[in-house]
Write a protein that holds these residues in place. Structure first.
Motif, mmCIF file in Angstrom:
data_model
loop_
_atom_site.group_PDB
_atom_site.id
_atom_site.type_symbol
_atom_site.label_atom_id
_atom_site.label_comp_id
_atom_site.label_asym_id
_atom_site.label_seq_id
_atom_site.Cartn_x
_atom_site.Cartn_y
_atom_site.Cartn_z
ATOM 1 N N THR A 1 -10.603 46.137 40.286
ATOM 2 C CA THR A 1 -10.287 47.844 40.900
ATOM 3 C C THR A 1 -8.810 47.458 41.167
ATOM 4 O O THR A 1 -8.099 48.597 41.605
ATOM 5 N N ILE A 2 -8.219 46.273 41.303
ATOM 6 C CA ILE A 2 -6.769 46.407 41.478
ATOM 7 C C ILE A 2 -5.807 46.239 40.393
ATOM 8 O O ILE A 2 -6.056 45.836 39.469
ATOM 9 N N SER A 3 -4.742 46.486 40.778
ATOM 10 C CA SER A 3 -3.510 46.329 39.676
ATOM 11 C C SER A 3 -3.134 44.903 39.344
ATOM 12 O O SER A 3 -3.325 43.945 40.184
ATOM 13 N N TRP A 4 -2.551 44.609 38.245
ATOM 14 C CA TRP A 4 -1.856 43.230 37.978
ATOM 15 C C TRP A 4 -0.957 42.916 38.810
ATOM 16 O O TRP A 4 -0.979 41.581 39.155
ATOM 17 N N LYS A 5 -0.237 44.103 39.317
ATOM 18 C CA LYS A 5 0.965 43.691 40.232
ATOM 19 C C LYS A 5 0.499 43.072 41.414
ATOM 20 O O LYS A 5 0.690 42.112 42.174
ATOM 21 N N ARG A 6 -0.729 43.687 41.786
ATOM 22 C CA ARG A 6 -1.202 43.223 43.342
ATOM 23 C C ARG A 6 -1.786 41.858 43.118
ATOM 24 O O ARG A 6 -1.815 40.998 43.992
ATOM 25 N N ALA A 7 -2.492 41.559 41.926
ATOM 26 C CA ALA A 7 -3.043 40.145 41.767
ATOM 27 C C ALA A 7 -2.353 39.273 41.829
ATOM 28 O O ALA A 7 -2.438 38.144 42.102
ATOM 29 N N VAL A 8 -1.159 39.361 41.022
ATOM 30 C CA VAL A 8 0.017 38.384 40.845
ATOM 31 C C VAL A 8 0.934 38.076 42.026
ATOM 32 O O VAL A 8 1.620 37.338 42.137
ATOM 33 N N GLU A 9 1.070 39.164 42.847
ATOM 34 C CA GLU A 9 1.838 39.153 44.089
ATOM 35 C C GLU A 9 1.834 37.781 44.820
ATOM 36 O O GLU A 9 2.849 37.334 45.281
ATOM 37 N N PRO A 10 0.499 37.408 45.220
ATOM 38 C CA PRO A 10 0.430 36.339 46.129
ATOM 39 C C PRO A 10 0.812 35.021 45.538
ATOM 40 O O PRO A 10 1.550 34.218 46.198
ATOM 41 N N ALA A 11 0.571 34.910 44.220
ATOM 42 C CA ALA A 11 1.517 33.711 43.649
ATOM 43 C C ALA A 11 2.888 33.752 43.342
ATOM 44 O O ALA A 11 3.615 32.775 43.688
ATOM 45 N N ILE A 12 3.470 34.901 43.270
ATOM 46 C CA ILE A 12 4.686 35.088 43.353
ATOM 47 C C ILE A 12 5.320 34.676 44.668
ATOM 48 O O ILE A 12 6.301 33.827 44.958
ATOM 49 N N ARG A 13 4.675 35.007 45.652
ATOM 50 C CA ARG A 13 5.353 34.729 47.052
ATOM 51 C C ARG A 13 4.963 33.345 47.333
ATOM 52 O O ARG A 13 5.920 32.780 48.006
ATOM 53 N N VAL A 14 4.023 32.976 47.007
ATOM 54 C CA VAL A 14 3.689 31.442 47.452
ATOM 55 C C VAL A 14 4.532 30.500 46.668
ATOM 56 O O VAL A 14 5.501 29.525 47.080
ATOM 57 N N ALA A 15 4.989 30.979 45.565
ATOM 58 C CA ALA A 15 5.902 30.085 44.553
ATOM 59 C C ALA A 15 7.516 30.256 45.208
ATOM 60 O O ALA A 15 7.995 29.068 45.295
ATOM 61 N N ARG A 16 7.716 31.368 45.613
ATOM 62 C CA ARG A 16 9.296 31.612 46.030
ATOM 63 C C ARG A 16 9.420 30.892 47.677
ATOM 64 O O ARG A 16 10.302 30.180 47.841
ATOM 65 N N GLU A 17 8.284 31.024 48.418
ATOM 66 C CA GLU A 17 8.347 30.601 49.924
ATOM 67 C C GLU A 17 7.876 29.042 50.045
ATOM 68 O O GLU A 17 8.439 28.619 50.881
ATOM 69 N N GLY A 18 7.285 28.849 49.057
ATOM 70 C CA GLY A 18 6.867 27.312 49.032
ATOM 71 C C GLY A 18 5.807 27.004 49.803
ATOM 72 O O GLY A 18 5.005 27.817 50.599
ATOM 73 N N PHE A 19 5.226 25.938 49.793
ATOM 74 C CA PHE A 19 3.937 25.532 50.543
ATOM 75 C C PHE A 19 4.049 23.793 50.592
ATOM 76 O O PHE A 19 4.857 23.344 49.780
#
Length: 212
Positions: A151-169
């Motif tokens: 029900t969600i867009s691909w953009k919504r699904a991939v956004e957390p992965a992009i954010r975590v990759a950029r911010e780091g963990f």
């Protein structure tokens, strides 16, 4: 909590090919129950992002796809956007479907591609050369699952992965052990060495892994 349309209360199971993953330890906690929805995963950050999707009204497929994409960042030994897998989806009405997105051999692959001119096997050619790589299917498979059952867009699904990759963990013990186990092969390539090594050594527990 409402989970969305066709795949409401669906069960989505990702059987991804885990390139570097070690054996999974036996469960040490009792079974948990939930009235509306539940997420089970091997890594806390990816699991939390999947829970967010459900809380915001997404369904099980939305959560599974989001989790798979985040795992490619936080648990690279098992999150395999460069590989393939399967997804089993069962809706609340009992209808079930399977998406097969296993990686395949390139169109130019031949029977003798790992043999030399004399017909002898080229050492490690089927394991570590560019010819050993299959055509990845994970991204296409996850996108198909989302298109057909989400029900969600691909953009919504991939956004957390992009954010975590950029911010780091912070690297956990499991990832540290895996990097140690495969340090030799990872160090052999500049790209993986630049990501997973620091000052000539694999990242350790507590180090920050960011991919800006």
């Amino acid at each position: 909590m409402r989970l969305g349309r066709r795949a409401t209360a669906a069960t989505a199971i990702l059987l991804a090919a885990a390139l570097l993953s070690p054996a999974t330890p036996a469960a040490s906690r009792p079974a948990a129950r939930a009235r509306h929805a539940m997420v089970a995963g091997p890594e806390p950050i990816a699991t939390a992002e999947a829970v967010k999707v459900l809380r915001q009204g997404g369904n099980a497929v939305d959560a599974a796809v989001t989790m798979a994409l985040v795992l490619a960042v936080t648990m690279p030994q098992a999150g395999n956007i460069g590989g393939g897998g399967y997804m089993l989806i069962r809706g609340h009405d009992g209808d079930a479907s399977v998406i097969d997105y296993r990686e395949t051999a390139p169109a130019a692959a031949t029977r003798d591609m790992f043999l030399d001119d004399k017909g002898d096997v080229i050492p490690n050619a089927s394991l570590s050369s560019y010819r050993a790589c299959g055509v990845p299917g994970t991204v296409a498979g996850l996108a198909m699952a989302l298109q057909k059952h989400g029900t969600i867009s691909w953009k919504r699904a991939v956004e957390p992965a992009i954010r975590v990759a950029r911010e780091g963990f912070r690297v956990d013990r499991g990832l540290e052990e895996n990097l140690e186990q495969h340090a030799g092969s990872l160090a052999a390539w500049p790209a993986t060495r630049s990501i997973f090594f620091r000052e000539g050594a694999p990242l350790r527990e507590g180090d920050r892994l960011a991919q800006n």
